[in-house]
Design a protein around this motif. Structure first.
Motif, PDB file in Angstrom:
ATOM      1  N   TYR A 127      -9.929   2.861  13.123  1.00 39.57           N
ATOM      2  CA  TYR A 127      -9.113   2.765  11.905  1.00 39.57           C
ATOM      3  C   TYR A 127      -9.961   2.195  10.769  1.00 39.57           C
ATOM      4  O   TYR A 127     -10.019   2.752   9.681  1.00 39.57           O
ATOM      5  CB  TYR A 127      -7.912   1.826  12.112  1.00 39.57           C
ATOM      6  N   ARG A 128     -10.589   1.052  11.038  1.00 36.80           N
ATOM      7  CA  ARG A 128     -11.347   0.336  10.003  1.00 36.80           C
ATOM      8  C   ARG A 128     -12.533   1.138   9.484  1.00 36.80           C
ATOM      9  O   ARG A 128     -12.905   1.030   8.318  1.00 36.80           O
ATOM     10  CB  ARG A 128     -11.805  -1.016  10.535  1.00 36.80           C
ATOM     11  N   ALA A 129     -13.130   1.938  10.357  1.00 28.72           N
ATOM     12  CA  ALA A 129     -14.283   2.757   9.954  1.00 28.72           C
ATOM     13  C   ALA A 129     -13.860   4.005   9.180  1.00 28.72           C
ATOM     14  O   ALA A 129     -14.710   4.750   8.701  1.00 28.72           O
ATOM     15  CB  ALA A 129     -15.094   3.149  11.195  1.00 28.72           C
ATOM     16  N   GLY A 130     -12.550   4.232   9.062  1.00 30.74           N
ATOM     17  CA  GLY A 130     -12.061   5.376   8.297  1.00 30.74           C
ATOM     18  C   GLY A 130     -12.047   6.678   9.066  1.00 30.74           C
ATOM     19  O   GLY A 130     -12.049   7.754   8.474  1.00 30.74           O
ATOM     20  N   TYR A 131     -12.040   6.587  10.379  1.00 30.60           N
ATOM     21  CA  TYR A 131     -11.992   7.809  11.187  1.00 30.60           C
ATOM     22  C   TYR A 131     -10.565   8.303  11.402  1.00 30.60           C
ATOM     23  O   TYR A 131     -10.361   9.470  11.713  1.00 30.60           O
ATOM     24  CB  TYR A 131     -12.645   7.577  12.557  1.00 30.60           C
ATOM     25  N   LEU A 132      -9.597   7.412  11.242  1.00 31.39           N
ATOM     26  CA  LEU A 132      -8.211   7.763  11.560  1.00 31.39           C
ATOM     27  C   LEU A 132      -7.327   7.796  10.324  1.00 31.39           C
ATOM     28  O   LEU A 132      -7.521   7.030   9.386  1.00 31.39           O
ATOM     29  CB  LEU A 132      -7.634   6.767  12.567  1.00 31.39           C
ATOM     30  N   GLY A 133      -6.328   8.671  10.389  1.00 28.44           N
ATOM     31  CA  GLY A 133      -5.356   8.775   9.316  1.00 28.44           C
ATOM     32  C   GLY A 133      -3.944   8.783   9.876  1.00 28.44           C
ATOM     33  O   GLY A 133      -3.684   9.366  10.925  1.00 28.44           O
ATOM     34  N   GLY A 162      -8.893   0.360   5.823  1.00 26.25           N
ATOM     35  CA  GLY A 162      -9.868   1.380   6.209  1.00 26.25           C
ATOM     36  C   GLY A 162      -9.198   2.655   6.694  1.00 26.25           C
ATOM     37  O   GLY A 162      -9.809   3.717   6.721  1.00 26.25           O
ATOM     38  N   THR A 163      -7.924   2.570   7.063  1.00 24.26           N
ATOM     39  CA  THR A 163      -7.176   3.726   7.552  1.00 24.26           C
ATOM     40  C   THR A 163      -6.867   4.666   6.395  1.00 24.26           C
ATOM     41  O   THR A 163      -6.541   4.220   5.300  1.00 24.26           O
ATOM     42  CB  THR A 163      -5.845   3.270   8.185  1.00 24.26           C
ATOM     43  N   TYR A 164      -6.938   5.956   6.666  1.00 24.78           N
ATOM     44  CA  TYR A 164      -6.499   6.934   5.682  1.00 24.78           C
ATOM     45  C   TYR A 164      -4.998   7.135   5.840  1.00 24.78           C
ATOM     46  O   TYR A 164      -4.484   7.229   6.956  1.00 24.78           O
ATOM     47  CB  TYR A 164      -7.253   8.258   5.844  1.00 24.78           C
ATOM     48  N   ILE A 165      -4.308   7.175   4.706  1.00 18.24           N
ATOM     49  CA  ILE A 165      -2.858   7.314   4.677  1.00 18.24           C
ATOM     50  C   ILE A 165      -2.521   8.618   3.960  1.00 18.24           C
ATOM     51  O   ILE A 165      -2.968   8.846   2.830  1.00 18.24           O
ATOM     52  CB  ILE A 165      -2.203   6.124   3.912  1.00 18.24           C
ATOM     53  N   GLN A 166      -1.724   9.441   4.605  1.00 20.06           N
ATOM     54  CA  GLN A 166      -1.307  10.686   3.980  1.00 20.06           C
ATOM     55  C   GLN A 166      -0.138  10.404   3.040  1.00 20.06           C
ATOM     56  O   GLN A 166       0.816   9.717   3.404  1.00 20.06           O
ATOM     57  CB  GLN A 166      -0.881  11.708   5.039  1.00 20.06           C
ATOM     58  N   THR A 167      -0.233  10.932   1.824  1.00 12.57           N
ATOM     59  CA  THR A 167       0.846  10.820   0.846  1.00 12.57           C
ATOM     60  C   THR A 167       1.298  12.233   0.487  1.00 12.57           C
ATOM     61  O   THR A 167       0.681  13.213   0.927  1.00 12.57           O
ATOM     62  CB  THR A 167       0.382  10.083  -0.427  1.00 12.57           C
ATOM     63  N   ALA A 168       2.306  12.322  -0.341  1.00 11.72           N
ATOM     64  CA  ALA A 168       2.795  13.635  -0.768  1.00 11.72           C
ATOM     65  C   ALA A 168       1.749  14.392  -1.583  1.00 11.72           C
ATOM     66  O   ALA A 168       1.774  15.618  -1.647  1.00 11.72           O
ATOM     67  CB  ALA A 168       4.075  13.472  -1.578  1.00 11.72           C
ATOM     68  N   THR A 169       0.806  13.669  -2.182  1.00 12.88           N
ATOM     69  CA  THR A 169      -0.207  14.307  -3.024  1.00 12.88           C
ATOM     70  C   THR A 169      -1.593  14.383  -2.394  1.00 12.88           C
ATOM     71  O   THR A 169      -2.525  14.858  -3.019  1.00 12.88           O
ATOM     72  CB  THR A 169      -0.307  13.573  -4.381  1.00 12.88           C
TER      73      THR A 169
END
Length: 179
Positions: free
Chosen positions: A92-98, A167-174
């Motif tokens: 998560y922290r390394a930005g591999y997960l969303g 660090g986590t990627y979060i999906q938004t509507a945009t």
């Protein structure tokens, strides 16, 4: 005679039209999602204030009854997910997960090492499998119609996103943003 029978059939037909409203306990689902995700992610839940009048006691008692509904399957899923979360934290922290909008985990980008890619792929597959089972079981416990599971997933998605490590990627509507 024919006109009378036709009129009776028409009246019976109109009265037999029924609108079915599918009950969805949104507030209870939000509270249950928050409770479960906080337990998995190791976050403390806030204590509810005590009711001050008799009229507040009845809904609180009902909600408490609903929220206390758990079973061995939910407890086992939470425990497995809690252990797995500790293994996934570095990813998560390394930005591999969303965290997606539909309550599932996505590999946002791949680690460089083949060993890490395989490990991450297995962790994410198992996590998504358990999340799916969790959503179905929570829906069953809360008496939510199976046609409403997508709605329940979106409620859980918000909790997963809110409690995701930095660090986590979060999906938004945009699109996607990094937390």
């Amino acid at each position: 005679m024919k006109a009378r029978n036709l009129l009776i059939l028409l009246i019976v037909g109109l009265y037999s039209c029924v609108t079915v409203n599918i009950y969805f306990p949104a507030q209870e689902a939000k509270q249950k999602a928050k409770e479960i995700v906080n337990q998995i992610r190791g976050k403390a839940s806030k204590v509810q204030p005590k009711p001050t009048s008799f009229l507040q006691i009845i809904p609180k008692a009902y909600a408490a009854d609903v929220l206390n509904t758990t079973n061995a399957k939910i407890r086992a899923l939470k425990q497995a997910m809690k252990i797995r979360f500790q293994k996934m934290k570095p990813y998560y922290r390394a930005g591999y997960l969303g965290e997606t909008l539909n309550g599932f985990l996505k590999i946002y980008r791949q680690p460089k090492s083949l060993k890490d890619r395989l490990k991450l792929k297995k962790l994410v597959a198992k996590e998504n499998h358990d999340r799916n089972l969790l959503y179905k079981e929570v829906a069953r416990v809360l008496h939510i119609n199976s046609s409403q599971i997508d709605r329940l997933r979106r409620i859980f998605a918000k909790q997963w996103q809110d409690t995701a490590p930095s660090g986590t990627y979060i999906q938004t509507a945009t699109g996607w943003v990094r937390k």
